[in-house]
Write a protein that holds these residues in place. Structure first.
Motif, PDB file in Angstrom:
ATOM      1  N   GLU A  78      -5.993   1.800  -4.936  1.00 25.29           N
ATOM      2  CA  GLU A  78      -6.784   1.777  -3.708  1.00 25.29           C
ATOM      3  C   GLU A  78      -8.149   2.307  -4.119  1.00 25.29           C
ATOM      4  OE1 GLU A  78      -5.483   4.296  -0.472  1.00 25.29           O
ATOM      5  OE2 GLU A  78      -7.110   3.621   0.834  1.00 25.29           O
ATOM      6  N   HIS A 119       2.634   8.265   1.761  1.00 25.93           N
ATOM      7  CA  HIS A 119       2.418   9.295   0.749  1.00 25.93           C
ATOM      8  C   HIS A 119       3.721  10.046   0.490  1.00 25.93           C
ATOM      9  CE1 HIS A 119      -1.737   8.282   1.732  1.00 25.93           C
ATOM     10  NE2 HIS A 119      -2.168   9.034   0.738  1.00 25.93           N
ATOM     11  N   HIS A 125      -4.834   6.245  -5.379  1.00 23.93           N
ATOM     12  CA  HIS A 125      -6.248   6.471  -5.056  1.00 23.93           C
ATOM     13  C   HIS A 125      -7.106   6.455  -6.324  1.00 23.93           C
ATOM     14  CE1 HIS A 125      -6.060   7.382  -0.817  1.00 23.93           C
ATOM     15  NE2 HIS A 125      -5.116   8.267  -0.993  1.00 23.93           N
ATOM     16  N   HIS A 185       0.846  -1.202   0.000  1.00 24.22           N
ATOM     17  CA  HIS A 185       0.000   0.000   0.000  1.00 24.22           C
ATOM     18  C   HIS A 185       0.882   1.254   0.000  1.00 24.22           C
ATOM     19  CE1 HIS A 185      -3.882   1.972   1.901  1.00 24.22           C
ATOM     20  NE2 HIS A 185      -3.291   2.801   1.053  1.00 24.22           N
ATOM     21  N   HIS A 239       1.480   5.158  -2.031  1.00 24.26           N
ATOM     22  CA  HIS A 239       0.997   6.195  -2.960  1.00 24.26           C
ATOM     23  C   HIS A 239       2.169   6.989  -3.532  1.00 24.26           C
ATOM     24  CE1 HIS A 239      -3.221   5.715  -1.746  1.00 24.26           C
ATOM     25  NE2 HIS A 239      -2.733   5.484  -0.537  1.00 24.26           N
ATOM     26  N   ASP A 287       0.840   2.669   3.613  1.00 24.25           N
ATOM     27  CA  ASP A 287      -0.002   3.794   3.195  1.00 24.25           C
ATOM     28  C   ASP A 287       0.855   5.063   3.073  1.00 24.25           C
ATOM     29  OD1 ASP A 287      -2.331   5.009   2.397  1.00 24.25           O
ATOM     30  OD2 ASP A 287      -3.424   4.668   4.281  1.00 24.25           O
TER      31      ASP A 287
HETATM   32 ZN   LIG Z   1      -3.912   4.769   0.990  1.00 21.08          ZN
END
Ligand SMILES: [Zn+2]
Ligand SMILES: [Zn+2]
Length: 282
Positions: free
Chosen positions: A106, A249, A52, A17, A19, A247
């Motif tokens: 995602e 970023h 996303h 996961h 981004h 997750d």
């Molecule tokens: Zn995410």
């Protein structure tokens, strides 16, 4: 016994996961190449770029339309540039042959946007599809769950977990349930005030459906870390697969807190899977 330098390194899981700038909420400086460099430095076997996939306009044949949803609030979500995404994935695979690099998305509220998600995946095939719930319907629009949480934390949390259950039962496009209790990140008064046990019944219903469909539970290390209890509830409900996701970023957050997350998952009874690319298994 003396410690030795050549002691086997503890296995680290894939980061499923991550981004990059292809996600609407992620800065231009977050490139795949930087994220891959970080993953290699940490000794991760694989990384998935799960951008996303959130819709502000959707198709007539999406359930969102049938349910009378008209718009989204806030609505700053932008689409993924699929050509540029494919080109950067190809470049990353060429530059980092030692790392397995997965394309992914995602998908936000995938049960409401089944036709739109399918259309995206035809144009941009994915190895990893995460299912996420970030928003709930409120008066004909989809509203970010954090906005609802401030007024009614307990009722919103119960509604959230009920909607996750619906999402699991009505969409099979995703393989991993991302951050199953997303609102806890934003719990009014501080995340320490969130009491997981108050929602055990709801968690267990979600985990039963997740396990029954053979899909993986994500331990998300951007969220307050799941407790051993929570991961054990999943195991007790028949869960077989756990996925790790930072997750991130920002590239420097790839693989963040994975050693801690592995401790939690192992304490709940899961072990590394078939090979180093697999989920952790019971
Ligand atoms: Zn995410
Ligand atoms: Zn998310």
């Amino acid at each position: 016994m003396e410690p030795t330098d050549d002691a086997p390194r503890r296995p680290r899981p894939p980061d499923n996961h991550v981004h990059t700038h292809f996600s609407w909420d992620t800065p231009d400086s977050s490139t795949m190449l930087k994220a891959c460099r970080r993953a290699v430095d940490l000794g991760l076997p694989a990384i998935a770029f799960t951008e996303h996939l959130d819709f502000t306009v959707w198709r007539d044949d999406d359930r969102a339309t049938a349910e009378g949803l008209l718009d989204r609030h806030p609505a700053q979500q932008t689409p993924i540039d699929v050509e540029a995404y494919a080109a950067e994935i190809a470049e990353a695979r060429e530059r980092f042959p030692e790392l397995r690099i997965w394309a992914g998305v995602e998908a936000g509220e995938p049960h409401l946007f089944g036709a739109s998600v399918a259309e995206h995946l035809r144009r941009s095939p994915a190895d990893r599809v995460l299912g996420s719930l970030h928003s709930l319907a409120d008066g004909g629009r989809l509203v970010g769950v954090t906005r609802l949480l401030w007024h009614e934390p307990d009722a919103t949390m119960r509604r959230y977990l009920a909607e996750v259950l619906d999402m699991l039962q009505s969409s099979d496009v995703f393989q991993v349930l991302a951050h199953c209790d997303f609102p806890r990140r934003y719990w009014p008064g501080g995340t320490h005030r969130y009491v997981e046990k108050d929602y055990e019944e709801e968690y267990r219903a979600v985990f039963r459906a997740l396990a029954g469909s053979g899909r993986a539970l994500e331990v998300n290390t951007s969220s307050p870390l799941a407790s051993v209890d929570q991961v054990r509830w999943f195991r007790e409900e028949g869960g077989d697969a756990v996925s790790f996701g930072s997750d991130a970023h920002q590239p420097q957050r790839v693989g963040d807190r994975f050693d801690l997350a592995v401790d939690v998952v192992e304490a709940a009874g899961f072990r590394p899977g078939r090979d180093r690319f697999d989920f952790w298994r019971r």
